[in-house]
Write a protein that holds these residues in place. Structure first.
Motif, PDB file in Angstrom:
ATOM      1  N   GLN A   6       0.836  -1.205   0.000  1.00 39.25           N
ATOM      2  CA  GLN A   6       0.000   0.000   0.000  1.00 39.25           C
ATOM      3  C   GLN A   6       0.873   1.259   0.000  1.00 39.25           C
ATOM      4  O   GLN A   6       0.541   2.255  -0.642  1.00 39.25           O
ATOM      5  N   THR A  34       0.644   4.355  -2.656  1.00 42.38           N
ATOM      6  CA  THR A  34       0.497   5.786  -2.363  1.00 42.38           C
ATOM      7  C   THR A  34       1.669   6.589  -2.941  1.00 42.38           C
ATOM      8  O   THR A  34       1.480   7.723  -3.385  1.00 42.38           O
ATOM      9  N   ILE A  74     -13.142   6.267  -1.758  1.00 40.78           N
ATOM     10  CA  ILE A  74     -11.798   6.847  -1.808  1.00 40.78           C
ATOM     11  C   ILE A  74     -11.387   7.272  -3.221  1.00 40.78           C
ATOM     12  O   ILE A  74     -10.714   8.282  -3.412  1.00 40.78           O
ATOM     13  N   PHE A 109      -8.650   6.718   5.839  1.00 45.16           N
ATOM     14  CA  PHE A 109      -8.591   5.624   4.864  1.00 45.16           C
ATOM     15  C   PHE A 109      -7.175   5.056   4.818  1.00 45.16           C
ATOM     16  O   PHE A 109      -6.974   3.846   4.751  1.00 45.16           O
ATOM     17  N   GLY A 120      -7.340   1.289   3.343  1.00 42.33           N
ATOM     18  CA  GLY A 120      -6.353   1.239   2.262  1.00 42.33           C
ATOM     19  C   GLY A 120      -5.456   0.024   2.409  1.00 42.33           C
ATOM     20  O   GLY A 120      -5.546  -0.947   1.649  1.00 42.33           O
TER      21      GLY A 120
END
Ligand code: BGC
Length: 512
Positions: free
Chosen positions: A176, A180, A300, A401, A406
């Motif tokens: 994750q 990002t 999201i 999130f 996430g």
């Protein structure tokens, strides 16, 4: 009573060995698979707002956007299905690909799946960067989708299998983190290429997808496969050596025995797809379906895909809108670190529950602010103070999130399935996720046009539902060795009845 029955962590068999440099490096390299997904999420929204791109490939959309409209309803300004199809089509390809990649991941290993995903993504990036017509653009998008499908199917499994139980959360969340980083990098690149006057900025934005593709392709070429997968493919000696290497000790008997037991159980299964439908896998089937569904219904991707458009809609100027998108991207990245730190310490449930409550509050407040300022007719203006407040609440929502749904949306499904249904479970996770990513990508702008500020309350309603479901139906999985997960289900107040006694590896030492 309920709370006590959920918590069943930690007290299983103790494995020897700890966290080695080797395991950390391999997991960091594998996690880079998230970059290609993130880059794609972040890049398309910006590219589709570039005039030179629209004029060349979507002239009708370009003309429509520049028409002077009679009504000035701000909710409907950007509603165009053709345009959203460019963003969302990739996720349909990823959905289909995840089913093929499930078989590749099982039969040929996790590494091959990642390598293949990286290569196909690379070809897709080249097609897109060099596109001279819409066919090249679409072929490129489909290839990128296949790459994402393969990477998202194999990387989370790889990470969860390599990691020692006590830091599985942190290492898996590397995926994750990479997502990002990919999103933020894409936002910044779009910001830069949008300034190119000659109008080829979109080419650079799309073509630069080749960089993360090369990273994961080259990286996975050098990665070893997981002991679980090596064993699954019939090489016990090699699997044991790999386990010794990643745990940094020769004494891996207990863990290896669990892997052997899991592999034996998996061998008895001929059809992993039919298998996951059996009652004893009901908890995994339900959770692997619900988690991705809920993750997308947090809303999201409204922010990730359309932040610049959304901020423009709210009356921010062009630069302010792009800058605000960069701010939410930064918040997303930094707050993911919170879950890297906390998932193995405080557990998955607490993050889900806190994150859920914070998202509900922020979404309701955003909805109210927009309702007050624009009403149902979509006419009005945000004062500077109100605009900053909306941005603040959106950041609070993204932060929540980023440390809950996430990372955990990818971590939990990859760690709850026994080996015999792991690839199938992950394929369901990826495909459900991609399907709802597609739906939101495709329909958000018309939902906004029809539901107006109510859209934010619509998503808030789903977050209420998912938070309640987590509270009642998701057991804590922190620190539980991956091949011993069944004892967690067995101890759960609701799911326990689905799990036969002989399905629980390591149960002899378990004290619930
Ligand atoms: C989700 C994506 C989302 C991203 C945002 C991922 O876990 O699957 O849909 O865009 O998080 O960081």
């Amino acid at each position: 009573m309920a709370g006590g029955a959920f918590v069943a962590h930690g007290s299983g068999r103790k494995y020897e060995g700890g966290v080695t440099c080797f395991v950390i490096i391999t997991c960091l390299v594998a996690a880079m698979g998230g970059l290609i997904f993130g880059y794609d999420i972040g890049i398309s929204g910006g590219v589709t707002s570039m005039d030179s791109f629209l004029k060349r490939f979507f002239p009708s959309v370009y003309n429509k956007e520049h028409e002077t409209r009679d009504d000035n309803n701000m909710y409907c300004k950007f509603d165009s299905h053709l345009l959203t199809l460019f963003t969302s089509s990739l996720y349909l390809a990823a959905l289909v690909a995840s089913f093929f990649s499930s078989t590749v991941t099982r039969l040929f290993g996790r590494k091959i799946s990642m390598l293949f995903g990286g290569l196909v993504f690379l070809v897709g990036a080249i097609f897109n960067g060099a596109a001279t017509n819409i066919a090249m653009l679409i072929i490129g998008r489909l290839l990128l989708g296949v790459g994402v499908g393969f990477a998202n199917q194999s990387v989370p499994i790889y990470l969860s299998e390599m990691a020692p139980a006590q830091i599985r959360g942190a290492l898996n969340i590397g995926f994750q983190m990479a997502i990002t980083i990919g999103i933020l990098a894409a936002n910044l690149i779009n910001y830069g290429t949008a300034q190119i006057k000659e109008g080829y900025g979109w080419r650079i934005s799309l073509g630069l997808a080749a960089v993360p593709a090369l990273m994961i392709t080259i990286g996975s070429f050098f990665l070893p496969d997981t002991p679980n997968s090596i064993l699954e493919r019939g090489h016990p000696e090699q699997a044991k050596r790999m386990l010794q290497k990643i745990r940094g000790t020769d004494n891996v008997e207990v863990e290896f025995q669990d892997l052997v037991d899991a592999t034996e159980a998996a061998k008895k299964v001929e059809h992993p797809w039919k298998n996951i439908l059996q009652p004893k896998y009901r908890p995994q089937l339900v959770i692997c379906t619900m988690i991705p569904f809920f993750q997308q219904l947090t809303g999201i991707n409204v922010i990730m895909f359309y932040a610049p458009v959304l901020f423009k809609t709210l009356g921010f100027g062009d630069d302010a809108a792009l800058m605000s998108a960069v701010i939410t991207g930064l918040v997303n990245l930094v707050c993911t670190l919170v879950s890297v730190y906390s998932a193995d310490r405080f557990g998955r449930r607490i993050l889900f529950l806190e994150g859920g409550v914070q998202m509900i509050i922020s979404q309701i407040l955003v909805g109210i602010m927009i309702a007050i300022n624009f009403g149902t007719r979509g006419v009005g203006e945000l004062s500077k103070g109100s605009a900053n407040l909306v941005l603040f609440f959106i950041c609070a929502y993204v932060a929540a999130f980023a440390w809950s749904w996430g990372p955990l949306g990818w971590l939990v499904p990859s760690e709850i399935c026994p080996l015999e249904i792991r690839s199938a479970g992950q394929a369901i996770n990826v495909s459900v996720n991609m399907f709802f990513t597609f739906l939101i990508g495709q329909f958000f702008l018309s939902m906004l046009c029809h539901m107006k500020f109510g859209l934010f309350l619509f998503f808030a309603g789903f977050v209420v539902l998912m938070t309640i479901c987590v509270f009642f139906f998701l057991p804590e999985t922190k620190n539980v060795p991956i091949e011993e997960m069944n004892r967690v289900w067995k101890a759960h107040w609701f799911w326990g009845k689905y799990i036969p006694d002989d399905a629980v590896i390591g149960s002899q030492t378990y004290t619930a």
